[in-house]
Design a protein around this motif. Structure first.
Motif, PDB file in Angstrom:
ATOM      1  N   GLY A 135       2.612  -1.748  -6.712  1.00  0.00           N
ATOM      2  CA  GLY A 135       3.286  -0.343  -6.719  1.00  0.00           C
ATOM      3  C   GLY A 135       3.242  -0.046  -5.082  1.00  0.00           C
ATOM      4  N   LEU A 136       2.130  -0.294  -4.514  1.00  0.00           N
ATOM      5  CA  LEU A 136       1.887   0.180  -3.129  1.00  0.00           C
ATOM      6  C   LEU A 136       2.926  -0.642  -2.372  1.00  0.00           C
ATOM      7  CD1 LEU A 136      -2.008  -0.221  -2.902  1.00  0.00           C
ATOM      8  CD2 LEU A 136      -0.687   1.702  -2.703  1.00  0.00           C
ATOM      9  N   PHE A 137       3.339  -1.866  -2.532  1.00  0.00           N
ATOM     10  CA  PHE A 137       4.235  -2.539  -1.754  1.00  0.00           C
ATOM     11  C   PHE A 137       5.848  -2.080  -2.062  1.00  0.00           C
ATOM     12  CE2 PHE A 137       0.553  -4.927  -0.576  1.00  0.00           C
ATOM     13  CZ  PHE A 137       0.894  -5.406   0.586  1.00  0.00           C
ATOM     14  N   THR A 138       6.194  -1.670  -3.175  1.00  0.00           N
ATOM     15  CA  THR A 138       7.403  -1.300  -3.805  1.00  0.00           C
ATOM     16  C   THR A 138       7.643   0.259  -3.398  1.00  0.00           C
ATOM     17  OG1 THR A 138       6.616  -0.842  -5.994  1.00  0.00           O
ATOM     18  CG2 THR A 138       7.390  -2.996  -5.377  1.00  0.00           C
ATOM     19  N   GLY A 139       6.549   0.912  -2.971  1.00  0.00           N
ATOM     20  CA  GLY A 139       6.651   2.147  -2.792  1.00  0.00           C
ATOM     21  C   GLY A 139       6.425   3.166  -3.933  1.00  0.00           C
ATOM     22  N   ARG A 140       6.376   2.655  -5.020  1.00  0.00           N
ATOM     23  CA  ARG A 140       6.157   3.355  -6.269  1.00  0.00           C
ATOM     24  C   ARG A 140       4.854   4.150  -6.240  1.00  0.00           C
ATOM     25  NH1 ARG A 140       3.179   1.772 -10.799  1.00  0.00           N
ATOM     26  NH2 ARG A 140       3.112  -0.441 -10.010  1.00  0.00           N
ATOM     27  N   ILE A 141       3.721   3.430  -5.799  1.00  0.00           N
ATOM     28  CA  ILE A 141       2.502   4.249  -5.431  1.00  0.00           C
ATOM     29  C   ILE A 141       2.343   4.409  -3.952  1.00  0.00           C
ATOM     30  CG2 ILE A 141      -0.149   4.124  -5.615  1.00  0.00           C
ATOM     31  CD1 ILE A 141       0.222   2.256  -8.012  1.00  0.00           C
ATOM     32  N   THR A 142       1.905   5.753  -3.553  1.00  0.00           N
ATOM     33  CA  THR A 142       1.696   6.143  -2.142  1.00  0.00           C
ATOM     34  C   THR A 142       0.538   6.794  -1.824  1.00  0.00           C
ATOM     35  OG1 THR A 142       2.899   8.326  -2.249  1.00  0.00           O
ATOM     36  CG2 THR A 142       4.037   6.380  -1.774  1.00  0.00           C
ATOM     37  N   GLN A 143      -0.113   7.311  -3.067  1.00  0.00           N
ATOM     38  CA  GLN A 143      -1.378   8.250  -3.088  1.00  0.00           C
ATOM     39  C   GLN A 143      -2.469   7.489  -3.844  1.00  0.00           C
ATOM     40  OE1 GLN A 143      -1.535  11.348  -1.407  1.00  0.00           O
ATOM     41  NE2 GLN A 143       0.503  10.799  -0.489  1.00  0.00           N
ATOM     42  N   TRP A 144      -3.680   7.610  -3.293  1.00  0.00           N
ATOM     43  CA  TRP A 144      -4.986   7.293  -4.011  1.00  0.00           C
ATOM     44  C   TRP A 144      -5.083   7.720  -5.660  1.00  0.00           C
ATOM     45  CZ3 TRP A 144      -7.965   3.089  -2.898  1.00  0.00           C
ATOM     46  CH2 TRP A 144      -8.105   2.578  -1.651  1.00  0.00           C
ATOM     47  N   SER A 145      -4.460   9.102  -5.482  1.00  0.00           N
ATOM     48  CA  SER A 145      -4.642   9.843  -6.873  1.00  0.00           C
ATOM     49  C   SER A 145      -3.770   9.303  -7.898  1.00  0.00           C
ATOM     50  CB  SER A 145      -4.451  11.324  -6.735  1.00  0.00           C
ATOM     51  OG  SER A 145      -3.056  11.379  -6.155  1.00  0.00           O
ATOM     52  N   LEU A 168       0.366 -10.642   5.766  1.00  0.00           N
ATOM     53  CA  LEU A 168       1.505 -10.057   5.532  1.00  0.00           C
ATOM     54  C   LEU A 168       2.348 -10.773   4.922  1.00  0.00           C
ATOM     55  CD1 LEU A 168       2.811  -7.205   5.454  1.00  0.00           C
ATOM     56  CD2 LEU A 168       3.413  -7.501   7.812  1.00  0.00           C
ATOM     57  N   SER A 169       2.811 -11.970   5.329  1.00  0.00           N
ATOM     58  CA  SER A 169       3.652 -12.662   4.688  1.00  0.00           C
ATOM     59  C   SER A 169       3.499 -13.157   3.444  1.00  0.00           C
ATOM     60  CB  SER A 169       3.949 -14.094   5.626  1.00  0.00           C
ATOM     61  OG  SER A 169       4.785 -14.847   4.875  1.00  0.00           O
ATOM     62  N   TYR A 170       2.242 -13.394   3.152  1.00  0.00           N
ATOM     63  CA  TYR A 170       1.722 -13.704   1.800  1.00  0.00           C
ATOM     64  C   TYR A 170       2.220 -12.655   0.786  1.00  0.00           C
ATOM     65  CZ  TYR A 170      -0.724 -14.806  -2.538  1.00  0.00           C
ATOM     66  OH  TYR A 170      -1.345 -15.137  -3.775  1.00  0.00           O
ATOM     67  N   MET A 171       1.630 -11.454   1.185  1.00  0.00           N
ATOM     68  CA  MET A 171       1.812 -10.124   0.335  1.00  0.00           C
ATOM     69  C   MET A 171       3.257  -9.791   0.024  1.00  0.00           C
ATOM     70  SD  MET A 171      -1.155  -9.883  -0.612  1.00  0.00           S
ATOM     71  CE  MET A 171      -0.865  -8.309  -1.660  1.00  0.00           C
ATOM     72  N   LEU A 172       4.078 -10.034   1.178  1.00  0.00           N
ATOM     73  CA  LEU A 172       5.450  -9.531   0.917  1.00  0.00           C
ATOM     74  C   LEU A 172       6.127 -10.457  -0.131  1.00  0.00           C
ATOM     75  CD1 LEU A 172       6.494  -8.545   4.482  1.00  0.00           C
ATOM     76  CD2 LEU A 172       5.895  -7.012   2.674  1.00  0.00           C
ATOM     77  N   LYS A 173       5.770 -11.767   0.422  1.00  0.00           N
ATOM     78  CA  LYS A 173       6.454 -12.863  -0.670  1.00  0.00           C
ATOM     79  C   LYS A 173       5.869 -12.890  -2.103  1.00  0.00           C
ATOM     80  CE  LYS A 173       7.087 -17.829  -0.987  1.00  0.00           C
ATOM     81  NZ  LYS A 173       6.855 -19.360  -0.259  1.00  0.00           N
ATOM     82  N   ILE A 177       9.079  -8.435  -1.382  1.00  0.00           N
ATOM     83  CA  ILE A 177       9.498  -7.186  -0.583  1.00  0.00           C
ATOM     84  C   ILE A 177      10.357  -7.946   0.831  1.00  0.00           C
ATOM     85  CG2 ILE A 177       8.594  -5.344   0.664  1.00  0.00           C
ATOM     86  CD1 ILE A 177       8.142  -5.225  -2.428  1.00  0.00           C
ATOM     87  N   THR A 178      11.662  -7.369   1.058  1.00  0.00           N
ATOM     88  CA  THR A 178      12.216  -7.663   2.245  1.00  0.00           C
ATOM     89  C   THR A 178      12.375  -6.414   3.214  1.00  0.00           C
ATOM     90  OG1 THR A 178      14.291  -7.158   1.232  1.00  0.00           O
ATOM     91  CG2 THR A 178      13.479  -9.401   1.074  1.00  0.00           C
ATOM     92  N   ASP A 179      12.250  -5.159   2.711  1.00  0.00           N
ATOM     93  CA  ASP A 179      12.324  -3.957   3.435  1.00  0.00           C
ATOM     94  C   ASP A 179      11.099  -3.207   3.465  1.00  0.00           C
ATOM     95  OD1 ASP A 179      13.040  -1.795   5.258  1.00  0.00           O
ATOM     96  OD2 ASP A 179      14.343  -0.943   3.374  1.00  0.00           O
TER      97      ASP A 179
END
Length: 311
Positions: A135-145, A168-173, A177-179
């Motif tokens: 969720g943090l890498f797709t933008g679905r989650i942005t807040q700790w709450s 970073l490369s590992y997490m994106l792959k 995630i491309t953007d």
């Protein structure tokens, strides 16, 4: 009048001497100097392995260049380094560069490593699920709450060592995630700087190579681990107990419990039985595996221990 026979003999003698000189200048598994490129996230590992090898062979010397993964591989491909320590094998395009130059090369997997997620001790949260990381890498989650059971507030900052790093490369792959333009990602210049940033910023999650903090006998690991928490990660969608979470340390890397694990590879372009091959053999099939174990990683080929029991 020119004596052709004597001229040919002189030329052959010169070529023979040149050939002998060239052979004498070639490094061997026990002698010489070569340059190694390495992904910076593996610096503690590479430092200890090369230092131990030079201790065994005083005439062997390594010039080590630490760079982000992409740059380290490029350094080896353009023949500015004999071999490279990296978190992945070569791509088809990278392999084609060696093929074009008729270089067979060699790739050896030496260990299983993990990308560790770290937070400040001032942050009370130390557990997270793979779904939440996604969720943090797709933008679905942005807040700790937005994360289950979180006691931290405010936006989440993801901290990496470099734009071209293997972490970073590992997490994106992992999450396709491309953007990253809309993500709250902050990059510094090294894994050590990630640690320093996270230590003083409770809203940040840092991503580092676990070998930076996994050697219990190394003062650097103790220094870097101070005031940090290594997050436990669960692959379950709805974890119910702490037993559902795993950290990136030796047993759970070896048993494949930790989700964000990856291989450690040595890729070589060496064309003769030289110092690079000697190091690879030491690391993958000799006492070098004990150093890998000591660092808290999982060796690809565990060191063979024989125990004899006598009555």
């Amino acid at each position: 009048m020119i004596n052709i026979s004597k001229s040919i003999t002189a030329v052959l003698l010169t070529l023979s001497l040149f050939g002998c000189s060239a052979k004498q200048n070639l490094d061997t598994p026990a002698r010489g100097t070569i340059t190694i490129a390495a992904d910076e996230s593996f610096k503690p590992l590479v430092d200890q392995l090369t230092s131990a090898y030079m201790g065994l062979y005083p005439d062997a010397h390594f010039n080590i260049v630490y760079k982000p993964e992409q740059e380290a591989i490029a350094t080896m491909l353009r023949d500015s380094a004999r071999l490279v320590f990296t978190a992945r094998e070569l791509t088809q395009q990278e392999r084609a560069v060696l093929d074009q130059r008729k270089i067979e090369g060699k790739t050896e997997r030496i260990a299983t490593d993990g990308v560790a997620l770290i937070v400040s001790k001032a942050n009370g949260d130390s557990l997270i699920s793979v779904s939440e990381v996604q969720g943090l890498f797709t933008g679905r989650i942005t807040q700790w709450s937005q994360m289950a059971g979180s006691r931290q507030s405010g936006p989440v900052t993801l901290v990496f060592d470099n734009n071209n790093s293997s972490n970073l490369s590992y997490m994106l792959k992992r999450f396709n995630i491309t953007d990253v333009s809309k993500l709250r990602i902050f990059t510094v210049k090294s894994n050590r700087e990630v640690v320093e940033y996270v230590r003083t910023n409770p809203s940040a999650i840092g991503f580092i190579g676990v070998n930076w903090i996994s050697d219990g006998d190394e003062p650097l690991s103790a220094e870097l681990s101070k005031d940090l928490r290594v997050m436990g990660i669960s692959e379950k969608l709805n974890p119910t107990s702490r037993q559902d979470y795993f950290q990136p340390f030796q047993k759970d890397l070896g048993l494949e419990n930790y989700p964000f694990r990856r291989g450690v590879y040595i890729v070589s372009r060496e064309a003769h039985p030289g110092l690079g091959g000697g190091l690879i053999n030491y690391v993958s099939r000799d006492a070098g595996t004990l150093i890998i174990e000591k660092l808290g990683l999982w060796p690809a080929i565990p060191y063979n221990r024989e125990v004899y029991l006598e009555r």
